[in-house]
Write a protein that holds these residues in place. Structure first.
Motif, PDB file in Angstrom:
ATOM      1  N   PHE A  53      21.770 -21.696  86.584  1.00 26.84           N
ATOM      2  CA  PHE A  53      22.237 -21.233  85.287  1.00 26.84           C
ATOM      3  C   PHE A  53      23.693 -21.590  85.091  1.00 26.84           C
TER       4      PHE A  53
ATOM      5  N   TYR B 199      28.276  -4.032  84.165  1.00 28.71           N
ATOM      6  CA  TYR B 199      27.447  -4.627  83.122  1.00 28.71           C
ATOM      7  C   TYR B 199      25.964  -4.454  83.427  1.00 28.71           C
TER       8      TYR B 199
ATOM      9  N   GLY C 210      17.588 -17.338  80.106  1.00 25.27           N
ATOM     10  CA  GLY C 210      18.790 -16.936  80.817  1.00 25.27           C
ATOM     11  C   GLY C 210      19.036 -15.447  80.665  1.00 25.27           C
ATOM     12  N   LEU C 211      20.165 -14.992  81.166  1.00 24.40           N
ATOM     13  CA  LEU C 211      20.509 -13.568  81.106  1.00 24.40           C
ATOM     14  C   LEU C 211      21.228 -13.275  79.801  1.00 24.40           C
TER      15      LEU C 211
ATOM     16  N   TYR D 127      22.580  -6.709  82.377  1.00 21.88           N
ATOM     17  CA  TYR D 127      22.025  -7.900  81.747  1.00 21.88           C
ATOM     18  C   TYR D 127      20.504  -7.816  81.788  1.00 21.88           C
TER      19      TYR D 127
ATOM     20  N   PHE E  77      26.458  -9.897  91.067  1.00 23.42           N
ATOM     21  CA  PHE E  77      25.194  -9.422  90.509  1.00 23.42           C
ATOM     22  C   PHE E  77      24.341  -8.770  91.578  1.00 23.42           C
ATOM     23  N   GLY E  78      23.563  -7.771  91.180  1.00 19.18           N
ATOM     24  CA  GLY E  78      22.500  -7.257  92.019  1.00 19.18           C
ATOM     25  C   GLY E  78      21.319  -8.215  91.997  1.00 19.18           C
TER      26      GLY E  78
ATOM     27  N   GLN F 209      16.929 -10.235  81.567  1.00 20.55           N
ATOM     28  CA  GLN F 209      16.397 -11.584  81.641  1.00 20.55           C
ATOM     29  C   GLN F 209      14.906 -11.560  81.330  1.00 20.55           C
TER      30      GLN F 209
ATOM     31  N   TYR G 220      27.815  -2.779  78.557  1.00 19.55           N
ATOM     32  CA  TYR G 220      28.768  -2.699  79.653  1.00 19.55           C
ATOM     33  C   TYR G 220      29.514  -1.383  79.540  1.00 19.55           C
TER      34      TYR G 220
ATOM     35  N   PHE H 268      19.589  -6.840  85.430  1.00 15.86           N
ATOM     36  CA  PHE H 268      20.597  -7.062  86.458  1.00 15.86           C
ATOM     37  C   PHE H 268      21.815  -6.178  86.208  1.00 15.86           C
TER      38      PHE H 268
ATOM     39  N   PHE I 220      24.798 -17.074  78.863  1.00 17.91           N
ATOM     40  CA  PHE I 220      24.041 -17.931  79.761  1.00 17.91           C
ATOM     41  C   PHE I 220      23.186 -18.936  79.010  1.00 17.91           C
ATOM     42  N   GLY I 221      22.999 -20.112  79.645  1.00 15.51           N
ATOM     43  CA  GLY I 221      21.970 -21.040  79.212  1.00 15.51           C
ATOM     44  C   GLY I 221      20.610 -20.582  79.706  1.00 15.51           C
ATOM     45  N   ASN I 222      19.566 -21.349  79.369  1.00 17.45           N
ATOM     46  CA  ASN I 222      18.205 -20.967  79.734  1.00 17.45           C
ATOM     47  C   ASN I 222      17.786 -21.445  81.113  1.00 17.45           C
ATOM     48  N   GLY I 223      18.640 -22.155  81.800  1.00 17.36           N
ATOM     49  CA  GLY I 223      18.365 -22.486  83.185  1.00 17.36           C
ATOM     50  C   GLY I 223      17.737 -23.850  83.389  1.00 17.36           C
TER      51      GLY I 223
ATOM     52  N   GLY J   1      18.403  -7.661  90.870  1.00 15.76           N
ATOM     53  CA  GLY J   1      17.565  -7.518  89.686  1.00 15.76           C
ATOM     54  C   GLY J   1      16.419  -6.548  89.895  1.00 15.76           C
TER      55      GLY J   1
ATOM     56  N   LEU K 199      21.987 -13.451  91.258  1.00 16.43           N
ATOM     57  CA  LEU K 199      22.706 -14.683  90.922  1.00 16.43           C
ATOM     58  C   LEU K 199      23.901 -14.828  91.847  1.00 16.43           C
TER      59      LEU K 199
ATOM     60  N   LEU L  75      23.527 -10.252  77.852  1.00 14.38           N
ATOM     61  CA  LEU L  75      24.264  -9.013  78.045  1.00 14.38           C
ATOM     62  C   LEU L  75      23.644  -7.910  77.198  1.00 14.38           C
TER      63      LEU L  75
END
Lengths: 110, 114
Positions: free
Chosen positions: B90, A33, A42-43, A35, A100-101, A37, A48, A88, B105-108, A103, B43, A45
């Motif tokens: 998150f 994937y 938040g992240l 993503y 996840f990497g 940000q 993918y 990401f 995802f939410g905004n954190g 970023g 993450l 998508l």
């Protein structure tokens, strides 16, 4: 995560293409994937690719997968200022858990 | 359609204090997750809930507890906060079991522990 590696920064001129690279270690990864940000959010998508595919194109985005080398890349054509964000890479070999990497922060300069 | 909603957005705690981070999703998703994001580390999964009534540890569960209150809500509790828990948290949800079920995802929640 330690299983997914990305370079941390990329600077690109507006209108040029951006290429973000990612390597992963889990040979049983089935989905990979990308993503995005944006600051304070938040992240989301972006796209993918399934592990039996080599390439996937979606408008300005092209994903390339080299399964033999466990290398994934995201190309953004005609990069715009709105593309400035952290990107990401993530892989999934398990039903619930993504790795996840760290970023890649992409900065688009005029 | 709100998606994934997290509260609070910001929090400052003193070492040893406790707090609960709230998360709710309105997409009727089965699976929910808590991640923390730290600079240069991406993450990392703290806990997840594959379905209502189940919870499991992720990569970094120590110092945290979770409750899947119902299908919509998944809370994260810090019983005794430590400076190492300063991070951005998150919450995420996904529709179902299976690999091709993207995370939303939410905004954190930005937490600082002094």
């Amino acid at each position: 995560g330690e299983d997914v590696e990305q370079s941390l920064f990329l600077s690109v001129r507006e209108g040029d293409s951006s290429v973000i690279n990612c390597t992963y270690t889990d040979s049983s990864s089935t989905y990979l994937y990308w993503y995005k940000q944006e600051p304070g959010a938040g992240l989301q998508l972006l796209t993918y690719i399934f592990s039996n595919m080599d390439m996937k194109q979606d408008q300005r985005l092209t994903v390339l997968l080299n399964k033999k080398d466990k290398h994934l890349s995201l190309r953004i054509a005609d990069t715009q200022t709105g593309d400035s964000a952290i990107y990401f890479c993530a892989e999934s070999a398990d039903d619930y858990k993504l790795s996840f990497g760290a970023g890649t922060t992409v900065t688009v300069r005029a | 359609n709100a998606g994934v909603t997290q509260t609070p957005k910001f929090q400052v705690l003193k070492t040893g204090q406790s707090m609960t981070l709230q998360c709710a999703q309105d997409m009727n998703h089965n699976s929910m997750y808590w991640y923390r994001q730290d600079p240069g580390m991406g993450l990392r999964l703290i806990y997840y809930s594959a379905s209502e009534g189940t919870t499991d540890k992720g990569e970094v569960p120590n110092g945290y507890n979770v409750s899947r209150l119902n299908k919509r809500e998944f809370s994260l509790r810090l019983e005794s906060a430590a400076p190492s828990q300063t991070s951005v948290y998150f919450c995420a949800s996904s529709e179902a079991q299976g690999n091709n079920s993207p995370l939303h995802f939410g905004n954190g929640t930005r937490l600082t522990v002094t």
